[in-house]
Scaffold this active site. Structure first.
Site, PDB file in Angstrom:
ATOM      1  N   LYS A  41       0.825  -1.198   0.000  1.00  7.67           N
ATOM      2  CA  LYS A  41       0.000   0.000   0.000  1.00  7.67           C
ATOM      3  C   LYS A  41       0.858   1.245   0.000  1.00  7.67           C
ATOM      4  O   LYS A  41       0.477   2.301  -0.492  1.00  7.67           O
ATOM      5  CB  LYS A  41      -0.877   0.019   1.265  1.00  7.67           C
ATOM      6  N   GLU A  96       8.375   2.079  -5.583  1.00 10.16           N
ATOM      7  CA  GLU A  96       8.393   1.585  -4.193  1.00 10.16           C
ATOM      8  C   GLU A  96       8.440   2.763  -3.226  1.00 10.16           C
ATOM      9  O   GLU A  96       8.934   3.837  -3.571  1.00 10.16           O
ATOM     10  CB  GLU A  96       9.663   0.736  -3.982  1.00 10.16           C
ATOM     11  N   ASP A 100      14.598  -1.493   1.690  1.00  3.07           N
ATOM     12  CA  ASP A 100      15.199  -1.780   2.992  1.00  3.07           C
ATOM     13  C   ASP A 100      16.129  -2.986   2.827  1.00  3.07           C
ATOM     14  O   ASP A 100      17.262  -2.845   2.386  1.00  3.07           O
ATOM     15  CB  ASP A 100      14.066  -2.007   3.993  1.00  3.07           C
TER      16      ASP A 100
HETATM   17  P1  IMP Z   1      12.325  -4.863   2.216  1.00  2.76           P
HETATM   18  O1  IMP Z   1      11.705  -6.032   1.557  1.00  2.76           O
HETATM   19  O2  IMP Z   1      13.050  -5.224   3.471  1.00  2.76           O
HETATM   20  O3  IMP Z   1      13.182  -4.020   1.301  1.00  2.76           O
HETATM   21  O4  IMP Z   1      11.165  -3.971   2.762  1.00  2.76           O
HETATM   22  C1  IMP Z   1      10.348  -3.244   1.963  1.00  2.76           C
HETATM   23  C2  IMP Z   1       9.046  -2.969   2.669  1.00  2.76           C
HETATM   24  O5  IMP Z   1       9.196  -2.975   4.095  1.00  2.76           O
HETATM   25  C3  IMP Z   1       8.587  -1.592   2.318  1.00  2.76           C
HETATM   26  O6  IMP Z   1       7.780  -1.600   1.163  1.00  2.76           O
HETATM   27  C4  IMP Z   1       7.860  -1.159   3.579  1.00  2.76           C
HETATM   28  O7  IMP Z   1       6.511  -1.572   3.536  1.00  2.76           O
HETATM   29  C5  IMP Z   1       8.545  -1.892   4.705  1.00  2.76           C
HETATM   30  N1  IMP Z   1       9.568  -1.032   5.389  1.00  2.76           N
HETATM   31  C6  IMP Z   1      10.904  -1.111   5.355  1.00  2.76           C
HETATM   32  N2  IMP Z   1      11.490  -0.171   6.098  1.00  2.76           N
HETATM   33  C7  IMP Z   1      10.474   0.553   6.610  1.00  2.76           C
HETATM   34  C8  IMP Z   1      10.446   1.725   7.455  1.00  2.76           C
HETATM   35  O8  IMP Z   1      11.444   2.311   7.887  1.00  2.76           O
HETATM   36  N3  IMP Z   1       9.195   2.180   7.765  1.00  2.76           N
HETATM   37  C9  IMP Z   1       8.051   1.597   7.311  1.00  2.76           C
HETATM   38  N4  IMP Z   1       8.046   0.520   6.516  1.00  2.76           N
HETATM   39  C10 IMP Z   1       9.255   0.006   6.164  1.00  2.76           C
END
Ligand code: IMP
Ligand code: MG
Length: 174
Positions: A41, A96, A100
């Site tokens: 979202k 995106e 992260d």
């Molecule tokens: P990844 O798969 O670890 O790269 O995470 C991506 C998803 O994690 C993002 O689309 C966010 O929904 C969530 N996310 C990662 N870091 C944060 C943050 O600092 N605040 C809020 N959501 C986060």
């Protein structure tokens, strides 16, 4: 948990950067049509502002990838909403909210590459390179931030704070 008194990135600074990114992306795709795949979202706030700054024709699709429980990444990605069209022959831009660990974007890239698009690029509002687990780079980055948990402008903590106009650091309550 509570949000910091002052935004890490204010609404004004976000809007100015989004307009700049819109110009860069429009220039990059000049003469072509773009298929934007906004990641639900969180990224729909950013994507809707960004798309209004694009001067190339835009087709928008959505994908929903869940990988998070609270503030801790589970590392596993599942798709609960899929794009309605095939990506073959399209210039595709994944939009995106944040990169992260890179697990979500990596899984989305794999999923869309299976359709054999003409090109595939990644655009993210925020980049947190310190936590990367997968080798994935965004082609267009709004802001690179430190390893802090942020909310606002689409980003949530347990579904809260998405509607804030700025980005705030989430802190432990004293
Ligand atoms: P990844 O798969 O670890 O790269 O995470 C991506 C998803 O994690 C993002 O689309 C966010 O929904 C969530 N996310 C990662 N870091 C944060 C943050 O600092 N605040 C809020 N959501 C986060
Ligand atoms: Mg989230």
């Amino acid at each position: 948990m509570r949000i910091a008194n002052r935004p890490l990135i204010s609404a004004e600074i976000i809007q100015a950067r989004v307009a700049e990114m819109g110009e860069d992306i429009s220039e990059h795709y000049a003469g072509r049509a773009l298929t934007v795949v906004a990641v639900l979202k969180g990224a729909c706030f950013f994507a809707s502002d960004l798309m209004r700054c694009l001067t190339v024709p835009v087709h928008v699709e959505f994908i929903r990838a869940r990988s998070y429980r609270g503030a801790v990444s589970s590392g596993k990605v599942e798709f609960t909403v899929a794009p309605e069209c095939d990506m073959a022959e399209r210039d595709v831009l994944i939009v995106e909210d944040i990169l992260d660990t890179g697990q979500t974007a990596g899984a989305i890239v794999e999923r869309l590459m299976a359709d054999d698009p003409r090109s595939l690029a990644v655009c993210t509002l925020l980049d947190k390179p310190a936590r990367r687990e997968r080798e994935i780079y965004a082609d267009f980055v709004g802001f690179t931030i430190d390893n802090v948990f942020v909310v606002g402008y689409g980003l949530d903590y347990n579904e809260r704070y998405r509607n804030l106009a700025g980005v705030y650091v989430l802190e432990e309550s004293p």
